[in-house]
Enzyme design. Structure first.
Site, short mmCIF file in Angstrom:
data_model
loop_
_atom_site.label_atom_id
_atom_site.label_comp_id
_atom_site.label_asym_id
_atom_site.label_seq_id
_atom_site.Cartn_x
_atom_site.Cartn_y
_atom_site.Cartn_z
N TYR A 93 0.74 -1.26 0.03
CA TYR A 93 -0.04 -0.06 -0.06
C TYR A 93 0.80 1.21 0.08
CZ TYR A 93 -3.81 3.18 1.76
OH TYR A 93 -4.65 4.20 1.73
N GLY A 123 -2.35 0.76 23.03
CA GLY A 123 -3.06 1.84 22.72
C GLY A 123 -2.60 3.28 22.74
N THR A 143 -1.00 6.99 18.10
CA THR A 143 -2.05 8.11 17.84
C THR A 143 -2.39 8.21 16.45
OG1 THR A 143 -0.51 9.73 17.32
CG2 THR A 143 -0.87 9.60 19.68
P1 NAD Z 1 -12.70 1.88 0.28
O1 NAD Z 1 -12.17 0.60 0.39
O2 NAD Z 1 -14.11 1.87 1.12
O3 NAD Z 1 -13.04 2.45 -1.38
C1 NAD Z 1 -11.98 2.07 -2.22
C2 NAD Z 1 -12.91 1.40 -3.45
O4 NAD Z 1 -12.00 1.20 -4.64
C3 NAD Z 1 -13.71 0.41 -3.41
O5 NAD Z 1 -15.08 0.74 -3.70
C4 NAD Z 1 -13.08 -0.84 -4.33
O6 NAD Z 1 -13.88 -1.78 -4.62
C5 NAD Z 1 -12.69 0.16 -5.22
N1 NAD Z 1 -11.24 -0.66 -5.82
C6 NAD Z 1 -10.41 -1.35 -5.22
N2 NAD Z 1 -9.42 -1.92 -6.16
C7 NAD Z 1 -10.00 -1.37 -7.34
C8 NAD Z 1 -9.54 -1.86 -8.72
N3 NAD Z 1 -8.54 -2.52 -9.15
N4 NAD Z 1 -10.17 -1.32 -9.79
C9 NAD Z 1 -11.63 -0.50 -9.41
N5 NAD Z 1 -11.90 -0.44 -8.05
C10 NAD Z 1 -11.07 -0.82 -7.27
O7 NAD Z 1 -11.64 2.85 0.65
P2 NAD Z 1 -12.07 4.50 1.06
O8 NAD Z 1 -11.58 4.46 2.49
O9 NAD Z 1 -13.18 5.02 0.47
O10 NAD Z 1 -10.69 4.98 0.20
C11 NAD Z 1 -10.69 5.60 -0.91
C12 NAD Z 1 -9.26 6.10 -1.49
O11 NAD Z 1 -8.67 6.90 -0.33
C13 NAD Z 1 -8.37 5.12 -1.60
O12 NAD Z 1 -7.43 5.43 -2.75
C14 NAD Z 1 -7.56 5.10 -0.28
O13 NAD Z 1 -6.23 4.75 -0.47
C15 NAD Z 1 -7.42 6.61 0.04
N6 NAD Z 1 -7.32 6.81 1.36
C16 NAD Z 1 -8.11 6.68 2.52
C17 NAD Z 1 -8.13 6.91 3.75
C18 NAD Z 1 -9.20 6.62 4.82
O14 NAD Z 1 -8.82 6.90 5.83
N7 NAD Z 1 -10.38 6.30 4.27
C19 NAD Z 1 -6.89 7.46 4.25
C20 NAD Z 1 -5.89 7.75 3.22
C21 NAD Z 1 -6.17 7.37 1.95
#
Ligand code: NAD
Ligand code: UDP
Length: 325
Positions: free
Chosen positions: A151, A213, A216
């Site tokens: 990741y 825990g 942070t």
């Molecule tokens: P999530 O897992 O709910 O959503 C990710 C989506 O991407 C899902 O709908 C999944 O089916 C889709 N996906 C995965 N692989 C795929 C592929 N090869 N082709 C097409 N679709 C694909 O996660 P989220 O929390 O909504 O995160 C969304 C984005 O934000 C991600 O890129 C994640 O890395 C980034 N992000 C999220 C957070 C957080 O705290 N939620 C923090 C940092 C970065």
């Protein structure tokens, strides 16, 4: 470039059936745009976009971003990638492919269309940070060969690709480094701390605290995050990012567990489990850049956002119970 007849745009959101993506789509539709959601439903669910099924400006496309995509759109938000450690470590090779091949495919599309492209990068590019709070200038402390590397390094390589497409091809890029975000539509079983603790508390199960825990995190409510995405995408060519997006309120994971127990009124006990390898010890965004460039800072305090998220999971549990024969 899509050929629409008015000022509305046609916008592609990859990963749009996931947690953040589905909220982003709601907001883009509210703003009057057309939205195409491309998602392979690996961690996302159709339930997150079910309410848009008959929306005249919404289209769902089952598509894996590791394969090329040919569409005509005006803007691209690239969110496709599993975000929970449990999910991204399930098939780590596919996780790296999603970040790297996915970025190449979406950047190629943006290059042909000469359109703006947004990348959902992450605070994980800082790894287990030794600079605190994290500023965008910090290059990070990432293990390249550990269980989180698929990741972290995938997202770092995606950032490299974004900046090389910008330098080499003049692409308009918007790179957001997203810190822990939470809210309704998180997957109840995705293993992330907010959804885990709330589901455990609501079901009277033990709250699983990893390590002691004292590590942070800083938690941003999803509506605040989506507002920042929209503002970043609206900036001029001179703004490329990376821009930290997150809530600078920093809490230990033990504090979060205690809040969840208090706010749910649960009788659950806290139990201790081994800390996962390379789990970052501290994480907090310096959002000076986001404030200056976007005039943005989070508005929703953790207690309030947690309340709404608890309501969401309570309803989900109630719906499941009533659906059982
Ligand atoms: P999530 O897992 O709910 O959503 C990710 C989506 O991407 C899902 O709908 C999944 O089916 C889709 N996906 C995965 N692989 C795929 C592929 N090869 N082709 C097409 N679709 C694909 O996660 P989220 O929390 O909504 O995160 C969304 C984005 O934000 C991600 O890129 C994640 O890395 C980034 N992000 C999220 C957070 C957080 O705290 N939620 C923090 C940092 C970065
Ligand atoms: N965590 C925990 N119990 C859980 C899930 C997570 O104590 O049931 C901890 C995890 O070890 C990490 C923090 O909570 O220190 C945030 O974990 P999460 O998986 O939500 O995201 P991360 O920020 O580590 O990517």
């Amino acid at each position: 470039m899509a050929r629409l007849y008015d000022s509305r745009k046609r916008i592609l959101v990859t990963g749009g059936s996931g947690f953040i993506g589905s909220h982003l789509i709601d907001r883009l539709l509210e703003l009057g745009h057309e939205v195409i959601c491309a998602d392979n439903l690996f961690t996302g669910t159709k339930r997150n976009v079910d309410h848009l099924h008959n929306h005249p400006r919404f289209e769902f496309l089952r598509h894996d971003v590791t394969f090329p995509l040919y569409l005509e759109v005006d803007e691209i938000y690239n969110l496709a990638c599993p975000a929970s450690p449990v999910h991204y470590q399930y098939d780590p090779v596919q996780t790296t492919k999603t970040s790297v091949h996915g970025a190449i495919n979406m950047l190629g599309l943006a290059k042909r269309l000469k359109c703006k492209i947004f990348q959902a990068s992450t605070s994980e590019v800082y790894g287990d940070p030794v600079v605190h709070p994290q500023t965008e200038e910090y290059w990070g402390n990432v293990n390249p060969i550990g269980p989180r590397s698929c990741y972290d390094e995938g997202k770092r390589c995606a950032e490299t690709l974004f900046f090389d497409y910008h330098r080499q091809h003049g692409l308009q890029i918007k790179v957001a480094r997203i810190f822990n975000t939470y809210g309704p539509r998180m997957h109840p079983a995705d293993g992330r701390v907010v959804s885990n603790f709330i589901m455990q508390a609501l079901q009277g199960e033990p709250i699983t605290l990893y390590g002691d825990g004292s590590q942070t995190r800083s938690f941003c409510f999803v509506d605040d995050m989506v507002e920042a995405f929209i503002r970043l995408m609206a900036t001029g060519d001179e703004v490329t990012g990376p821009v930290n997006l997150g809530n600078p309120g920093e809490f230990t994971i033990r504090e979060l567990a205690e809040k969840v127990v208090r706010q749910t009124g649960s009788k659950s006990q806290i139990v201790y489990r081994d800390i996962p390898q390379d789990d970052p010890k501290q994480r907090c965004p310096d959002i000076t850049r986001a404030k200056a460039l976007l005039g943005w800072q989070p508005a929703i305090p953790l207690d309030q956002g947690l309340g709404w998220t608890i309501d969401y999971f309570s309803n989900l549990i109630a719906d499941r119970k009533s659906a059982r024969p």
